[in-house]
Design a protein around this motif. Structure first.
Motif, mmCIF file in Angstrom:
data_model
loop_
_atom_site.group_PDB
_atom_site.id
_atom_site.type_symbol
_atom_site.label_atom_id
_atom_site.label_comp_id
_atom_site.label_asym_id
_atom_site.label_seq_id
_atom_site.Cartn_x
_atom_site.Cartn_y
_atom_site.Cartn_z
ATOM 1 N N ASP A 70 -53.403 23.090 9.867
ATOM 2 C CA ASP A 70 -54.401 24.050 9.393
ATOM 3 C C ASP A 70 -55.684 23.864 10.209
ATOM 4 O O ASP A 70 -56.372 22.851 10.087
ATOM 5 C CB ASP A 70 -54.680 23.841 7.906
ATOM 6 C CG ASP A 70 -55.677 24.844 7.389
ATOM 7 O OD1 ASP A 70 -56.874 24.490 7.284
ATOM 8 O OD2 ASP A 70 -55.279 25.990 7.131
ATOM 9 N N ALA A 71 -55.998 24.836 11.041
ATOM 10 C CA ALA A 71 -57.132 24.724 11.966
ATOM 11 C C ALA A 71 -58.452 24.519 11.225
ATOM 12 O O ALA A 71 -59.278 23.691 11.642
ATOM 13 C CB ALA A 71 -57.215 25.960 12.861
ATOM 14 N N GLY A 72 -58.668 25.248 10.136
ATOM 15 C CA GLY A 72 -59.920 25.118 9.396
ATOM 16 C C GLY A 72 -60.119 23.727 8.824
ATOM 17 O O GLY A 72 -61.228 23.174 8.868
ATOM 18 N N THR A 73 -59.053 23.157 8.305
ATOM 19 C CA THR A 73 -59.130 21.799 7.751
ATOM 20 C C THR A 73 -59.431 20.786 8.842
ATOM 21 O O THR A 73 -60.353 19.965 8.717
ATOM 22 C CB THR A 73 -57.809 21.435 7.038
ATOM 23 O OG1 THR A 73 -57.602 22.367 5.964
ATOM 24 C CG2 THR A 73 -57.847 20.022 6.500
ATOM 25 N N ILE A 74 -58.667 20.837 9.928
ATOM 26 C CA ILE A 74 -58.849 19.872 11.017
ATOM 27 C C ILE A 74 -60.227 20.026 11.658
ATOM 28 O O ILE A 74 -60.879 19.029 11.995
ATOM 29 C CB ILE A 74 -57.742 20.025 12.077
ATOM 30 C CG1 ILE A 74 -56.366 19.788 11.451
ATOM 31 C CG2 ILE A 74 -57.968 19.065 13.252
ATOM 32 C CD1 ILE A 74 -55.192 20.235 12.319
ATOM 33 N N ALA A 75 -60.679 21.257 11.807
ATOM 34 C CA ALA A 75 -61.993 21.509 12.428
ATOM 35 C C ALA A 75 -63.126 20.868 11.644
ATOM 36 O O ALA A 75 -64.160 20.505 12.211
ATOM 37 C CB ALA A 75 -62.231 23.012 12.565
ATOM 38 N N ALA A 76 -62.937 20.705 10.343
ATOM 39 C CA ALA A 76 -63.983 20.124 9.487
ATOM 40 C C ALA A 76 -63.911 18.599 9.410
ATOM 41 O O ALA A 76 -64.785 17.967 8.825
ATOM 42 C CB ALA A 76 -63.871 20.718 8.080
ATOM 43 N N TRP A 77 -62.888 18.005 9.992
ATOM 44 C CA TRP A 77 -62.726 16.567 9.916
ATOM 45 C C TRP A 77 -63.815 15.831 10.688
ATOM 46 O O TRP A 77 -64.340 16.330 11.682
ATOM 47 C CB TRP A 77 -61.365 16.144 10.452
ATOM 48 C CG TRP A 77 -60.242 16.395 9.476
ATOM 49 C CD1 TRP A 77 -60.357 16.813 8.182
ATOM 50 C CD2 TRP A 77 -58.857 16.242 9.731
ATOM 51 N NE1 TRP A 77 -59.113 16.923 7.616
ATOM 52 C CE2 TRP A 77 -58.171 16.577 8.544
ATOM 53 C CE3 TRP A 77 -58.125 15.856 10.834
ATOM 54 C CZ2 TRP A 77 -56.785 16.538 8.435
ATOM 55 C CZ3 TRP A 77 -56.747 15.806 10.734
ATOM 56 C CH2 TRP A 77 -56.094 16.146 9.549
ATOM 57 N N GLY A 78 -64.096 14.628 10.229
ATOM 58 C CA GLY A 78 -65.120 13.789 10.847
ATOM 59 C C GLY A 78 -64.593 12.424 11.231
ATOM 60 O O GLY A 78 -63.383 12.219 11.388
ATOM 61 N N GLU A 79 -65.510 11.483 11.327
ATOM 62 C CA GLU A 79 -65.195 10.133 11.800
ATOM 63 C C GLU A 79 -64.173 9.417 10.917
ATOM 64 O O GLU A 79 -63.286 8.716 11.420
ATOM 65 C CB GLU A 79 -66.475 9.301 11.916
ATOM 66 C CG GLU A 79 -66.311 8.026 12.707
ATOM 67 C CD GLU A 79 -65.939 8.254 14.177
ATOM 68 O OE1 GLU A 79 -65.201 7.415 14.730
ATOM 69 O OE2 GLU A 79 -66.376 9.263 14.774
#
Length: 187
Positions: A70-79
């Motif tokens: 899911d691009a939206g989920t991964i795009a929001a990931w952080g450290e």
């Protein structure tokens, strides 16, 4: 396992049943699902310098580790997510490749300002048509093309990382934008 017709044992798809099944039923088949397209891109990135069989064996685990692509989920990931992936046994523990996966998700989300989605973007390079090269032997299949160079350059300009012409060519084959099935091997 029988060899594919008119190919030799050195042909990549003849190494084992997993690769042969992938070659016959998945590779080169047109894909339009955005999650599948992002997943294939990340898996191609992960396979750079390694081998596709290793990545293919991890496909389900990678899909789970990367939130079903899911691009939206991964795009929001952080450290914290990065650190989790660096310790996940299914993921290739390479800082640049994981960062490239995050960048691919962010770039995919950003595409929606100009394109409907990743599917629309990927297939726009061929006006929605599959390129069928009809090779008759494995040595006729290139590892890059003018198309993959053009797309790699465009992708880099949009924030995708780890996307050189060879990785992009492999991606286009996996996504079915390019069909390089050896004609005699499918008989």
């Amino acid at each position: 396992m029988e060899l594919l017709p008119n190919t030799d044992a050195k042909f990549w798809a003849n190494r084992n049943a997993l690769l042969q099944d992938y070659y016959l039923h998945d590779w080169g088949m047109p894909k339009h699902d955005n999650r599948d397209l992002l997943g294939l891109l990340v898996m191609e990135i992960m396979s750079a310098g390694l081998n596709w069989e290793m990545i293919l064996k991890r496909r389900d685990a990678l899909t789970e580790a990367f939130a079903g692509w899911d691009a939206g989920t991964i795009a929001a990931w952080g450290e914290a997510d990065f650190d989790r992936l660096m310790t996940d046994p299914s993921v290739i523990h390479n800082r640049m490749k994981i960062e490239a996966a995050f960048a691919a998700a962010r770039a995919t989300v950003a595409l929606t300002g100009e394109y409907r989605d990743l599917d629309d973007y990927v297939w726009s390079f061929t006006a929605g048509e599959q390129i069928q090269n009809h090779p008759t032997a494995a040595d006729q299949v290139p590892n890059h093309s003018k198309l993959s160079k053009w797309m790699a350059t465009d992708m880099k300009g949009r924030g995708f990382k780890f996307v050189g012409p060879v990785i992009v060519y492999n991606y286009l084959e996996a996504a079915g934008v390019i069909d390089d099935h050896i004609e005699s091997a499918l008989q």
